[in-house]
Motif scaffolding. Sequence first.
Motif, PDB file in Angstrom:
ATOM      1  N   UNK A 105      36.445  20.248  35.631  1.00 23.13           N
ATOM      2  CA  UNK A 105      36.802  21.445  34.870  1.00 23.13           C
ATOM      3  C   UNK A 105      35.749  22.539  35.036  1.00 23.13           C
ATOM      4  N   UNK A 106      34.501  22.146  35.118  1.00 18.93           N
ATOM      5  CA  UNK A 106      33.428  23.122  35.310  1.00 18.93           C
ATOM      6  C   UNK A 106      33.592  23.846  36.648  1.00 18.93           C
ATOM      7  N   UNK A 107      33.909  23.085  37.695  1.00 18.96           N
ATOM      8  CA  UNK A 107      34.114  23.701  39.008  1.00 18.96           C
ATOM      9  C   UNK A 107      35.325  24.625  38.990  1.00 18.96           C
ATOM     10  N   UNK A 108      36.374  24.205  38.313  1.00 21.28           N
ATOM     11  CA  UNK A 108      37.567  25.042  38.221  1.00 21.28           C
ATOM     12  C   UNK A 108      37.253  26.368  37.528  1.00 21.28           C
ATOM     13  N   UNK A 109      36.442  26.310  36.439  1.00 15.49           N
ATOM     14  CA  UNK A 109      36.067  27.541  35.748  1.00 15.49           C
ATOM     15  C   UNK A 109      35.218  28.448  36.650  1.00 15.49           C
ATOM     16  N   UNK A 110      34.365  27.859  37.442  1.00 20.53           N
ATOM     17  CA  UNK A 110      33.572  28.647  38.388  1.00 20.53           C
ATOM     18  C   UNK A 110      34.472  29.357  39.392  1.00 20.53           C
ATOM     19  N   UNK A 111      35.505  28.657  39.855  1.00 19.32           N
ATOM     20  CA  UNK A 111      36.444  29.252  40.806  1.00 19.32           C
ATOM     21  C   UNK A 111      37.300  30.328  40.149  1.00 19.32           C
ATOM     22  N   UNK A 112      37.599  30.164  38.856  1.00 21.85           N
ATOM     23  CA  UNK A 112      38.352  31.193  38.128  1.00 21.85           C
ATOM     24  C   UNK A 112      37.537  32.491  38.053  1.00 21.85           C
ATOM     25  N   UNK A 113      36.237  32.369  37.831  1.00 28.41           N
ATOM     26  CA  UNK A 113      35.379  33.556  37.782  1.00 28.41           C
ATOM     27  C   UNK A 113      35.406  34.300  39.115  1.00 28.41           C
ATOM     28  N   UNK A 114      35.314  33.567  40.200  1.00 26.17           N
ATOM     29  CA  UNK A 114      35.363  34.183  41.533  1.00 26.17           C
ATOM     30  C   UNK A 114      36.712  34.866  41.751  1.00 26.17           C
ATOM     31  N   UNK A 115      37.780  34.177  41.376  1.00 29.53           N
ATOM     32  CA  UNK A 115      39.124  34.735  41.552  1.00 29.53           C
ATOM     33  C   UNK A 115      39.325  35.983  40.697  1.00 29.53           C
ATOM     34  N   UNK A 116      38.819  35.941  39.463  1.00 27.06           N
ATOM     35  CA  UNK A 116      38.916  37.093  38.555  1.00 27.06           C
ATOM     36  C   UNK A 116      38.244  38.323  39.173  1.00 27.06           C
ATOM     37  N   UNK A 117      37.046  38.136  39.692  1.00 26.51           N
ATOM     38  CA  UNK A 117      36.315  39.246  40.301  1.00 26.51           C
ATOM     39  C   UNK A 117      37.011  39.763  41.547  1.00 26.51           C
ATOM     40  N   UNK A 118      37.605  38.854  42.313  1.00 25.66           N
ATOM     41  CA  UNK A 118      38.346  39.274  43.501  1.00 25.66           C
ATOM     42  C   UNK A 118      39.537  40.146  43.131  1.00 25.66           C
ATOM     43  N   UNK A 119      40.297  39.703  42.132  1.00 23.12           N
ATOM     44  CA  UNK A 119      41.471  40.470  41.701  1.00 23.12           C
ATOM     45  C   UNK A 119      41.057  41.826  41.130  1.00 23.12           C
ATOM     46  N   UNK A 120      39.966  41.840  40.362  1.00 26.82           N
ATOM     47  CA  UNK A 120      39.521  43.088  39.745  1.00 26.82           C
ATOM     48  C   UNK A 120      38.974  44.075  40.759  1.00 26.82           C
ATOM     49  N   UNK A 121      38.476  43.570  41.889  1.00 27.39           N
ATOM     50  CA  UNK A 121      37.834  44.427  42.870  1.00 27.39           C
ATOM     51  C   UNK A 121      38.735  44.952  43.968  1.00 27.39           C
ATOM     52  N   UNK A 122      39.997  44.568  43.995  1.00 28.91           N
ATOM     53  CA  UNK A 122      40.862  45.036  45.075  1.00 28.91           C
ATOM     54  C   UNK A 122      41.202  46.517  44.888  1.00 28.91           C
ATOM     55  N   UNK A 123      41.185  47.318  45.985  1.00 30.54           N
ATOM     56  CA  UNK A 123      41.466  48.757  45.873  1.00 30.54           C
ATOM     57  C   UNK A 123      42.909  49.015  45.471  1.00 30.54           C
ATOM     58  N   UNK A 124      43.109  50.054  44.676  1.00 30.14           N
ATOM     59  CA  UNK A 124      44.428  50.358  44.124  1.00 30.14           C
ATOM     60  C   UNK A 124      45.408  50.830  45.175  1.00 30.14           C
ATOM     61  N   UNK A 125      46.652  50.396  45.015  1.00 31.79           N
ATOM     62  CA  UNK A 125      47.768  51.040  45.682  1.00 31.79           C
ATOM     63  C   UNK A 125      48.216  52.236  44.851  1.00 31.79           C
ATOM     64  N   UNK A 126      48.317  52.019  43.540  1.00 31.44           N
ATOM     65  CA  UNK A 126      48.652  53.118  42.635  1.00 31.44           C
ATOM     66  C   UNK A 126      48.208  52.766  41.227  1.00 31.44           C
ATOM     67  N   UNK A 127      48.056  53.786  40.403  1.00 31.74           N
ATOM     68  CA  UNK A 127      47.681  53.584  39.005  1.00 31.74           C
ATOM     69  C   UNK A 127      48.934  53.456  38.150  1.00 31.74           C
ATOM     70  N   UNK A 128      48.871  52.578  37.157  1.00 29.36           N
ATOM     71  CA  UNK A 128      49.958  52.423  36.198  1.00 29.36           C
ATOM     72  C   UNK A 128      49.343  52.407  34.812  1.00 29.36           C
ATOM     73  N   UNK A 129      50.175  52.606  33.823  1.00 30.17           N
ATOM     74  CA  UNK A 129      49.672  52.582  32.450  1.00 30.17           C
ATOM     75  C   UNK A 129      50.799  52.231  31.498  1.00 30.17           C
ATOM     76  N   UNK A 130      50.440  51.598  30.388  1.00 27.81           N
ATOM     77  CA  UNK A 130      51.419  51.332  29.339  1.00 27.81           C
ATOM     78  C   UNK A 130      52.485  50.321  29.727  1.00 27.81           C
ATOM     79  N   UNK A 131      53.700  50.619  29.315  1.00 25.11           N
ATOM     80  CA  UNK A 131      54.831  49.706  29.449  1.00 25.11           C
ATOM     81  C   UNK A 131      55.404  49.741  30.868  1.00 25.11           C
ATOM     82  N   UNK A 132      55.564  48.572  31.463  1.00 29.19           N
ATOM     83  CA  UNK A 132      56.116  48.472  32.816  1.00 29.19           C
ATOM     84  C   UNK A 132      57.627  48.267  32.809  1.00 29.19           C
ATOM     85  N   UNK A 133      58.261  48.360  31.670  1.00 34.95           N
ATOM     86  CA  UNK A 133      59.683  48.067  31.551  1.00 34.95           C
ATOM     87  C   UNK A 133      60.523  48.972  32.461  1.00 34.95           C
TER      88      UNK A 133
END
Length: 362
Positions: A105-133
């Motif tokens: 579980x500790x290793x999995x949490x470490x990998x989640x942190x790496x994945x989180x940072x990867x997702x957060x760091x990807x350059x935008x295609x476009x900006x969105x806000x609020x409700x996606x409905x």
Amino acid sequence: MKHNSAHLGSQKHTSRVFRRRTAAGGATGVVFLAAALLLQQVPAFAATPVNLGTATSYSVLAGTTVTNTGPTTLQRDLGVSPGTTITGFPPGNSAGATHAADAVAQQAQSDVTIAYNNAAGQPLTTSVTGDLVGRTLTEGVYGSTSSLGLSGQLTLDGQGNPNSVFVFQAASTLITASASSIILTNSAQACNVFWQVGSSATLGTASSFKGTILALTSITVETGATVEGRALARNGQVSLDTNVFTSPSCATTTATATTTATATETAAATTSATTTPSPSPTATDTTTPRANETESTPSASAVPLADTGGLGRNKGTNIDTAVSPSNGGLAVFGAIAAALAVTTAIVFAVRPVAGRRRSSQE
């Protein structure tokens, strides 16, 4: 005679100057045309798959505790780290392994942190806000500087590409309403949908959710909500209530065979259409290659990209988006500069040959 010779010499000089200016103007036109075509075909920034590492095997992973009410079913692993508490299993059931504060579980949490940072760091295609409905989105990275919500239906369109990736970045919360849903169409797959959440996520009662949630704090899945994906919380708890989690496994089908077949058929049709019939009725058909010849087939990259008016790699990019420094616009200018350099080199390589031909004609 001297007057005529001088007049002819003047005409030749004028003609040479005119041709040089015309050639220079033509070269400039070619360069600008190449730049315009390149700008039209520069794709929007596309999302890349987020590598979850060992966390791939989990349906639910929390940082502090996992709590459950009712007969929740998990198709994959259940875990918590660095916390130790998992309650409500049973009546909940996990078809995979359960890991509480162990090395796995500790290793999995470490990998989640790496994945989180990867997702957060990807350059935008476009900006969105609020409700996606009510929106239909193609592959790409969609970011909000605040919260994201969903009060009804969101459609993710893979445009026939099973490898299309969707990354959503919410700076704070992600909240979906009761009975809201995410629909995947045209080969889009839940395994390629990722939700990076800057604080906490809440999935409403009886909602239908697709994708992997990577939350910095906590995740609450309310009564009767179903998830084709994962709930991975880095620092907080995951709360469940009579939920169903199914594994977002990916199909291995690719569009390569179709693309190659299309390119081959296009080449064959072009060859047939441009063949000039032989005047002799007994001549052989020149469209059939001889045994010692090979027929050239254009690569798939030679097929023009279709502009379907959406976002993603298969569309022309809005110039404002393409050149924005925040979206990697400098890379686009670098590509344009390289193309212009190649085009200019070709133009000036051809000009001496044209000049020699003109000189011989004069």
